[in-house]
Design an enzyme around this catalytic site. Structure first.
Site, PDB file in Angstrom:
ATOM      1  N   ASP A 175       4.499  -5.805   9.696  1.00  0.00           N
ATOM      2  CA  ASP A 175       5.645  -5.688  10.432  1.00  0.00           C
ATOM      3  C   ASP A 175       5.469  -6.556  12.063  1.00  0.00           C
ATOM      4  OD1 ASP A 175       6.874  -3.824   8.947  1.00  0.00           O
ATOM      5  OD2 ASP A 175       5.894  -2.084   9.981  1.00  0.00           O
ATOM      6  N   THR A 200      -0.881   7.415  -1.047  1.00  0.00           N
ATOM      7  CA  THR A 200      -2.323   7.412  -1.743  1.00  0.00           C
ATOM      8  C   THR A 200      -3.068   6.515  -0.980  1.00  0.00           C
ATOM      9  OG1 THR A 200      -1.463   5.971  -3.132  1.00  0.00           O
ATOM     10  CG2 THR A 200      -1.137   8.184  -3.799  1.00  0.00           C
ATOM     11  N   ASP A 216       0.281  -2.726  12.351  1.00  0.00           N
ATOM     12  CA  ASP A 216       0.804  -3.045  11.001  1.00  0.00           C
ATOM     13  C   ASP A 216       1.078  -4.596  11.111  1.00  0.00           C
ATOM     14  OD1 ASP A 216       2.523  -3.746   8.749  1.00  0.00           O
ATOM     15  OD2 ASP A 216       2.502  -1.672   8.419  1.00  0.00           O
ATOM     16  N   ARG A 238       0.914  -1.193   0.081  1.00  0.00           N
ATOM     17  CA  ARG A 238       0.021  -0.075  -0.159  1.00  0.00           C
ATOM     18  C   ARG A 238       0.789   1.222  -0.015  1.00  0.00           C
ATOM     19  NH1 ARG A 238      -4.623   1.095   4.400  1.00  0.00           N
ATOM     20  NH2 ARG A 238      -2.763   1.371   5.682  1.00  0.00           N
TER      21      ARG A 238
END
Ligand code: PRP
Ligand code: URA
Length: 208
Positions: A202, A107, A199, A103
């Site tokens: 991660d 944006t 995340d 991603r």
């Protein structure tokens, strides 16, 4: 199709552990795999079985058999691979395709970098894996690519879903059933699921 949410106390308990920022990589990864197995069982609840005859230690009996060769799992890199072992525990003979997307931080749009499917993907039912359905961009893009390859039956499995992602996926691919362990509240202003778990990539790979 409405998203199917696994409303189960044991899963809620496991989710609390992965949401907790103090949970380390090993436990996080293990629990993502466990929840993925539960999601797989739920996603297979409409599977068509073959009638077979077997012999138990006691007698002959009619039984049911699943043709695992009809299925393929497609994790979205990276974080989707954290769910793969959990699915392979339930269906070890399914084939596996990979979609590489990340991603863009500005944006929030998915950027493609890898796509590799089994040759006969068009004839298989495909189960797409990604722990996080946030804006829905990555899931929608993956499913578009699979349909361009001729795949007709697709399911999407995630650990957490934001209402925004569910809405987008339902709008753009209304034929795809979503299975999630929890429907969260919303997205924050940088596109993270709230309350979420942070995340996923991660935390699975220990990269931050
Ligand atoms: C995360 C997650 C999804 C995507 C969800 O991946 O694993 O693929 O974001 O967001 P979306 O619904 O808004 O598209 P990320 O891009 O962080 O890549 P990674 O798995 O390599 O960490
Ligand atoms: N991707 C993640 O890993 N976490 C989120 O909350 C949103 C997208």
């Amino acid at each position: 199709m409405k998203a199917i949410v696994l409303d189960n106390p044991l899963i809620q308990h496991k989710l609390s552990i992965v949401r907790n920022k103090k949970t380390g990589t090993k436990e996080f990864r293990e629990i993502i795999g466990e929840i993925a197995t539960f999601l797989c069982y739920e996603a297979m609840s409409d599977a068509v079985l073959q009638d077979i005859e077997i012999e138990t230690p006691i007698c002959k009996t009619k039984a049911k058999k699943l043709d695992e060769n009809q299925y393929a799992f497609v994790p979205i890199l990276r974080a989707g691979t954290g769910m793969l072992d959990g699915l392979l525990k339930a269906m070890p003979n399914a084939k596996i395709g990979h979609v590489g997307l990340y991603r863009d931080e500005e944006t929030l749009k998915p950027v493609r970098y890898y796509y590799k499917m089994p040759k006969d993907i068009a004839s298989r039912e495909v189960i797409v894996l990604d722990p996080m359905l946030a804006t829905g961009g990555s899931a929608t893009d993956t499913i578009t690519m699979l349909k361009e390859d001729g795949v007709e039956k697709i399911k999407f499995l995630c650990i957490l879903a934001a209402p925004e992602g569910v809405q987008r996926l339902e709008k753009e691919h209304p034929d795809v059933q979503i299975y999630t362990a929890c429907l969260d509240e919303n997205l924050n202003d940088v596109g993270y699921i709230v309350p979420g778990l942070g995340d996923a990539g991660d935390r699975i790979f220990g990269t931050k």
